[in-house]
Design a protein around this motif. Sequence first.
Motif, PDB file in Angstrom:
ATOM      1  N   LEU A  94      -0.987  -1.266  -5.568  1.00 59.44           N
ATOM      2  CA  LEU A  94      -0.468  -0.105  -4.875  1.00 59.44           C
ATOM      3  C   LEU A  94      -1.593   0.718  -4.269  1.00 59.44           C
ATOM      4  O   LEU A  94      -1.429   1.256  -3.182  1.00 59.44           O
ATOM      5  CB  LEU A  94       0.364   0.757  -5.836  1.00 59.44           C
ATOM      6  CG  LEU A  94       1.683   0.149  -6.300  1.00 59.44           C
ATOM      7  CD1 LEU A  94       2.324   1.008  -7.374  1.00 59.44           C
ATOM      8  CD2 LEU A  94       2.625  -0.066  -5.148  1.00 59.44           C
ATOM      9  N   GLU A  95      -2.716   0.780  -4.965  1.00 57.63           N
ATOM     10  CA  GLU A  95      -3.864   1.502  -4.405  1.00 57.63           C
ATOM     11  C   GLU A  95      -4.344   0.852  -3.118  1.00 57.63           C
ATOM     12  O   GLU A  95      -4.689   1.526  -2.165  1.00 57.63           O
ATOM     13  CB  GLU A  95      -5.008   1.555  -5.413  1.00 57.63           C
ATOM     14  CG  GLU A  95      -4.756   2.484  -6.569  1.00 57.63           C
ATOM     15  CD  GLU A  95      -5.910   2.494  -7.558  1.00 57.63           C
ATOM     16  OE1 GLU A  95      -7.031   2.072  -7.189  1.00 57.63           O
ATOM     17  OE2 GLU A  95      -5.680   2.912  -8.699  1.00 57.63           O
ATOM     18  N   GLN A  96      -4.353  -0.472  -3.074  1.00 57.51           N
ATOM     19  CA  GLN A  96      -4.880  -1.189  -1.920  1.00 57.51           C
ATOM     20  C   GLN A  96      -3.902  -1.202  -0.752  1.00 57.51           C
ATOM     21  O   GLN A  96      -4.302  -1.010   0.399  1.00 57.51           O
ATOM     22  CB  GLN A  96      -5.227  -2.623  -2.308  1.00 57.51           C
ATOM     23  CG  GLN A  96      -5.873  -3.409  -1.179  1.00 57.51           C
ATOM     24  CD  GLN A  96      -6.313  -4.799  -1.627  1.00 57.51           C
ATOM     25  OE1 GLN A  96      -6.244  -5.146  -2.800  1.00 57.51           O
ATOM     26  NE2 GLN A  96      -6.770  -5.591  -0.689  1.00 57.51           N
ATOM     27  N   PHE A  97      -2.620  -1.422  -1.008  1.00 55.59           N
ATOM     28  CA  PHE A  97      -1.658  -1.609   0.071  1.00 55.59           C
ATOM     29  C   PHE A  97      -0.732  -0.405   0.286  1.00 55.59           C
ATOM     30  O   PHE A  97      -0.013  -0.363   1.269  1.00 55.59           O
ATOM     31  CB  PHE A  97      -0.804  -2.855  -0.177  1.00 55.59           C
ATOM     32  CG  PHE A  97      -1.615  -4.117  -0.211  1.00 55.59           C
ATOM     33  CD1 PHE A  97      -2.191  -4.632   0.943  1.00 55.59           C
ATOM     34  CD2 PHE A  97      -1.821  -4.789  -1.406  1.00 55.59           C
ATOM     35  CE1 PHE A  97      -2.942  -5.794   0.907  1.00 55.59           C
ATOM     36  CE2 PHE A  97      -2.575  -5.954  -1.454  1.00 55.59           C
ATOM     37  CZ  PHE A  97      -3.140  -6.452  -0.296  1.00 55.59           C
ATOM     38  N   GLY A  98      -0.706   0.513  -0.656  1.00 58.03           N
ATOM     39  CA  GLY A  98       0.123   1.692  -0.498  1.00 58.03           C
ATOM     40  C   GLY A  98       1.542   1.522  -1.007  1.00 58.03           C
ATOM     41  O   GLY A  98       2.119   2.445  -1.549  1.00 58.03           O
ATOM     42  N   ARG A  99       2.125   0.367  -0.821  1.00 62.63           N
ATOM     43  CA  ARG A  99       3.467   0.109  -1.315  1.00 62.63           C
ATOM     44  C   ARG A  99       3.697  -1.394  -1.405  1.00 62.63           C
ATOM     45  O   ARG A  99       3.030  -2.174  -0.727  1.00 62.63           O
ATOM     46  CB  ARG A  99       4.527   0.739  -0.428  1.00 62.63           C
ATOM     47  CG  ARG A  99       4.555   0.167   0.971  1.00 62.63           C
ATOM     48  CD  ARG A  99       5.487   0.925   1.863  1.00 62.63           C
ATOM     49  NE  ARG A  99       6.722   0.162   2.070  1.00 62.63           N
ATOM     50  CZ  ARG A  99       7.660   0.531   2.895  1.00 62.63           C
ATOM     51  NH1 ARG A  99       7.544   1.634   3.587  1.00 62.63           N
ATOM     52  NH2 ARG A  99       8.734  -0.193   3.043  1.00 62.63           N
ATOM     53  N   VAL A 100       4.625  -1.756  -2.256  1.00 61.91           N
ATOM     54  CA  VAL A 100       5.031  -3.145  -2.398  1.00 61.91           C
ATOM     55  C   VAL A 100       6.540  -3.180  -2.221  1.00 61.91           C
ATOM     56  O   VAL A 100       7.263  -2.475  -2.915  1.00 61.91           O
ATOM     57  CB  VAL A 100       4.635  -3.717  -3.785  1.00 61.91           C
ATOM     58  CG1 VAL A 100       5.179  -5.122  -3.974  1.00 61.91           C
ATOM     59  CG2 VAL A 100       3.124  -3.699  -3.957  1.00 61.91           C
ATOM     60  N   ASP A 101       6.998  -3.948  -1.251  1.00 62.11           N
ATOM     61  CA  ASP A 101       8.438  -4.060  -0.999  1.00 62.11           C
ATOM     62  C   ASP A 101       9.073  -5.207  -1.757  1.00 62.11           C
ATOM     63  O   ASP A 101      10.251  -5.161  -2.095  1.00 62.11           O
ATOM     64  CB  ASP A 101       8.714  -4.248   0.499  1.00 62.11           C
ATOM     65  CG  ASP A 101       8.352  -3.019   1.304  1.00 62.11           C
ATOM     66  OD1 ASP A 101       8.482  -1.897   0.776  1.00 62.11           O
ATOM     67  OD2 ASP A 101       7.919  -3.173   2.456  1.00 62.11           O
TER      68      ASP A 101
END
Length: 79
Positions: free
Chosen positions: A1-8
């Motif tokens: 989450l830190e790297q991509f901001g969100r996971v769908d």
Amino acid sequence: LEQFGRVDVLVNCAGGDIGVSGGKPVPNECLEIPDPDLEIMVDRNLLTVMHMTRAIAPSMIERGFGRIINISSSAGLVP
């Protein structure tokens, strides 16, 4: 989450019966699998799925969107 901001989408596709030493446990029968091999298989097949789900699901719930797909082995269908 830190790297991509969100996971769908989270796809949990863990599995296998590889033991601690790297190969199949010897013996590889339900009643005789050595405890260290059994523990690593439970960790890989169950606990990693639970840890990943716990890490990702709260942000999905907060956003009101997300999909978690759990893929299991067909070996669960064979007694």
